[in-house]
Motif scaffolding. Structure first.
Motif, PDB file in Angstrom:
ATOM      1  N   LEU A  17     -22.843  13.201  72.544  1.00  0.00           N
ATOM      2  CA  LEU A  17     -24.005  13.951  72.078  1.00  0.00           C
ATOM      3  C   LEU A  17     -25.241  13.592  72.892  1.00  0.00           C
ATOM      4  O   LEU A  17     -25.396  12.460  73.352  1.00  0.00           O
ATOM      5  N   ARG A  18     -26.125  14.551  73.042  1.00  0.00           N
ATOM      6  CA  ARG A  18     -27.383  14.317  73.740  1.00  0.00           C
ATOM      7  C   ARG A  18     -28.380  13.634  72.819  1.00  0.00           C
ATOM      8  O   ARG A  18     -28.147  13.506  71.613  1.00  0.00           O
TER       9      ARG A  18
ATOM     10  N   GLU B  79     -29.485  15.629  69.859  1.00  0.00           N
ATOM     11  CA  GLU B  79     -28.413  15.770  68.881  1.00  0.00           C
ATOM     12  C   GLU B  79     -28.184  14.468  68.119  1.00  0.00           C
ATOM     13  O   GLU B  79     -27.908  14.483  66.912  1.00  0.00           O
TER      14      GLU B  79
ATOM     15  N   GLY C  84     -30.935  14.158  65.569  1.00  0.00           N
ATOM     16  CA  GLY C  84     -30.667  15.056  64.450  1.00  0.00           C
ATOM     17  C   GLY C  84     -29.555  14.534  63.557  1.00  0.00           C
ATOM     18  O   GLY C  84     -29.641  14.628  62.320  1.00  0.00           O
ATOM     19  N   PHE C  85     -28.511  13.982  64.157  1.00  0.00           N
ATOM     20  CA  PHE C  85     -27.401  13.410  63.401  1.00  0.00           C
ATOM     21  C   PHE C  85     -27.882  12.289  62.493  1.00  0.00           C
ATOM     22  O   PHE C  85     -27.569  12.246  61.296  1.00  0.00           O
TER      23      PHE C  85
END
Length: 293
Positions: free
Chosen positions: A230-231, A234, A237-238
């Motif tokens: 994931l970037r 991301e 956000g996670f």
């Protein structure tokens, strides 16, 4: 409700600043330690050191709070957390970072003790569950907002360290200027885990279980997300969703605990969590078997 909010408003603002800083720093440090080339074992130890510091602070900070008062103690803990946060870029070494992370956890424990003891004096038996629910909602919302701040700067730079330091420092302002009377120092009570378990075994078991689950999820969550490819946006956000989702049932459970036996409410909430966790594990196994097939 209005009277309760007016009496705890300054504390909640301080908690919001504090947990935003903690949410940012915890996620950012997991990413940064990986960027610095630390092994996963060191990253895990680094994340665990925060909770080790929390335990030590819970055992030692009470005396200082009683000796110098809640407001001055909170200011001292905030200042120390900010100072230790500044030191990470100066010595990039896993052992040093573990010690600094533990020191921040120690001071965080002191700040939690100030806020939570102050909070309980502002709430009556009829409103204590509601007050603690509001506290937990603010905690989760702020902690979940913190990881989103990672998107403001490059994790490989120094700006996010400075941002965390600024938030730690700002957390002391609402407490320093509040007109709410600080709690009167009380005589320290000495009792061990065995006595605490004898008083409320379900609460002790619940706290240990919640600590194991939350510590693993919050500590290694960024590293896990990074390993999935994931970037940064991301990952933030996670972690934000992971922490903010914790506030959804805080107020309903708090109101239920004010009306019904708190042990029954805790037991039902734990069973619900276990069922959801089993469903997630089953879903992951199903996807794994589907990929193999």
């Amino acid at each position: 409700m209005r009277q309760l909010l007016a009496s705890i408003g300054a504390l909640m603002l301080a908690v919001a600043m504090l947990m935003t800083a903690s949410g940012l720093f915890g996620t950012f440090l997991g990413l940064r330690s990986s960027l610095e080339g630390f092994s996963k074992e060191w990253v895990g130890l680094l994340m665990s050191a925060h909770y080790g510091g929390l335990v030590l602070g819970a055992l030692r900070c009470g005396r200082l709070i009683n000796r110098i008062g809640h407001i001055r103690a909170f200011a001292a803990f905030c200042a120390m957390a900010a100072a230790f946060s500044c030191l990470f870029p100066f010595v990039v070494h896993p052992v040093v970072w573990v010690l600094l992370r533990s020191a921040i956890g120690f001071n965080m424990a002191g700040m939690f003790m100030v806020v939570e003891s102050w909070l309980t004096t502002q709430a009556s038996d009829r409103t204590r569950g509601t007050a603690l629910s509001i506290y937990m909602m603010v905690t989760y919302l702020a902690a979940g907002s913190g990881p989103l701040l990672i998107n403001l700067a490059d994790p490989a730079g120094q700006e996010l360290f400075l941002l965390a330091v600024m938030l730690f420092a700002l957390a002391l302002v609402p407490v320093a200027v509040t007109r709410t009377r600080a709690p009167v120092p009380v005589e320290a009570a000495h009792f061990g885990l065995r006595r605490l378990y004898a008083i409320s075994p379900l609460a002790v078991i619940g706290c240990i279980g919640a600590g194991l689950v939350c510590g693993a999820a919050y500590g290694m969550g960024p590293v896990f997300a990074q390993s999935l490819g994931l970037r940064v946006a991301e990952i933030s956000g996670f972690m934000s969703v992971l922490q903010v989702s914790g506030l959804l049932l805080q107020l309903p459970l708090g109101r239920l605990s004010d009306r019904y036996d708190r042990r029954s409410v805790l037991t039902l909430a734990t069973l619900a969590l276990a069922l959801v966790s089993l469903a997630i594990v089953a879903l992951m196994l199903w996807h794994s078997l589907s990929d193999i097939g």
